[in-house]
Design an enzyme around this catalytic site. Sequence first.
Site, PDB file in Angstrom:
ATOM      1  N   HIS A  17      40.334  55.513 -29.671  1.00  3.12           N
ATOM      2  CA  HIS A  17      41.226  54.219 -29.591  1.00  3.12           C
ATOM      3  C   HIS A  17      40.772  53.146 -30.271  1.00  3.12           C
ATOM      4  O   HIS A  17      41.597  52.361 -30.885  1.00  3.12           O
ATOM      5  CB  HIS A  17      40.963  53.874 -28.022  1.00  3.12           C
ATOM      6  CG  HIS A  17      41.597  54.779 -27.216  1.00  3.12           C
ATOM      7  ND1 HIS A  17      40.886  55.338 -26.045  1.00  3.12           N
ATOM      8  CD2 HIS A  17      42.757  55.466 -27.086  1.00  3.12           C
ATOM      9  CE1 HIS A  17      41.345  55.960 -25.249  1.00  3.12           C
ATOM     10  NE2 HIS A  17      42.696  56.409 -25.893  1.00  3.12           N
ATOM     11  N   LYS A  41      48.240  58.563 -11.438  1.00  2.00           N
ATOM     12  CA  LYS A  41      47.011  58.961 -12.047  1.00  2.00           C
ATOM     13  C   LYS A  41      45.923  58.690 -11.070  1.00  2.00           C
ATOM     14  O   LYS A  41      46.034  57.373 -10.612  1.00  2.00           O
ATOM     15  CB  LYS A  41      46.949  58.734 -13.355  1.00  2.00           C
ATOM     16  CG  LYS A  41      47.644  59.783 -14.425  1.00  2.00           C
ATOM     17  CD  LYS A  41      47.328  59.407 -15.872  1.00  2.00           C
ATOM     18  CE  LYS A  41      47.670  60.099 -16.854  1.00  2.00           C
ATOM     19  NZ  LYS A  41      47.611  59.640 -18.170  1.00  2.00           N
ATOM     20  N   ARG A  90      46.820  62.762 -32.533  1.00  2.00           N
ATOM     21  CA  ARG A  90      45.629  63.754 -32.835  1.00  2.00           C
ATOM     22  C   ARG A  90      45.969  64.809 -33.458  1.00  2.00           C
ATOM     23  O   ARG A  90      45.386  65.338 -34.469  1.00  2.00           O
ATOM     24  CB  ARG A  90      44.725  63.784 -31.683  1.00  2.00           C
ATOM     25  CG  ARG A  90      43.997  62.440 -31.356  1.00  2.00           C
ATOM     26  CD  ARG A  90      43.339  62.817 -29.866  1.00  2.00           C
ATOM     27  NE  ARG A  90      44.463  62.538 -29.026  1.00  2.00           N
ATOM     28  CZ  ARG A  90      44.399  62.308 -27.662  1.00  2.00           C
ATOM     29  NH1 ARG A  90      43.367  62.309 -27.153  1.00  2.00           N
ATOM     30  NH2 ARG A  90      45.403  62.173 -26.853  1.00  2.00           N
ATOM     31  N   SER A 129      39.535  60.518 -23.718  1.00  2.00           N
ATOM     32  CA  SER A 129      38.984  59.931 -22.709  1.00  2.00           C
ATOM     33  C   SER A 129      38.576  61.431 -21.646  1.00  2.00           C
ATOM     34  O   SER A 129      37.442  61.222 -20.917  1.00  2.00           O
ATOM     35  CB  SER A 129      39.763  59.037 -21.761  1.00  2.00           C
ATOM     36  OG  SER A 129      39.996  58.086 -22.655  1.00  2.00           O
TER      37      SER A 129
END
Length: 161
Positions: A17, A41, A90, A129
Amino acid sequence: MKTAIYPGSFDPVTYGHLDIIRRAADIFDELIISVLNNVRKTPLFSVEERVKILEDATKDMPNIRIESFSGLLVDYAREKDVHVIVRGLRAITDFEYELQNAQTNRLLSGEELDTMFFTTSLQYSYLSSTTVKEIASYGGDVSGCVPEFVAELIYGKFGIR
Ligand code: ADP
């Protein structure tokens, strides 16, 4: 003044990030990093903790502001009068999800909101993460993934060290 919003969970922020943040902050006059308060979440860090971590991790960067938001990104961006969203890519697995989000946001905003993608620096292409939390939960070394103070905070959450 050109401003962009970089939204995300940032639970917690990683070097992946931070790499995107640095590169986007070089291009835009101002970058608002917005922590999404996603009720669906269960995060490791609260929104307030994630905002504080991002503030500390970016304190050497002058044109960055950290905020949080909930609800629709298009509404939040409209409220701020911002027309560009920054996201990172990514791998091909990110692409489908990100393309769908970008197109949805463009449609919902009446074609006023565009998404700009930064491709990951190769050394961070594996980093998420989720992976960092997984490694840390078993006491593994995450010093190459997140700043030292963030690593300590993650270990603290898992009662390690
Ligand atoms: P999400 O918002 O999907 O919950 P994150 O908060 O983890 O996910 O990530 C926010 C944005 O940063 C996403 O666009 C994601 O693809 C990107 N990102 C995450 N990790 C990296 C990385 N290692 N390299 C480049 N971009 C990344």
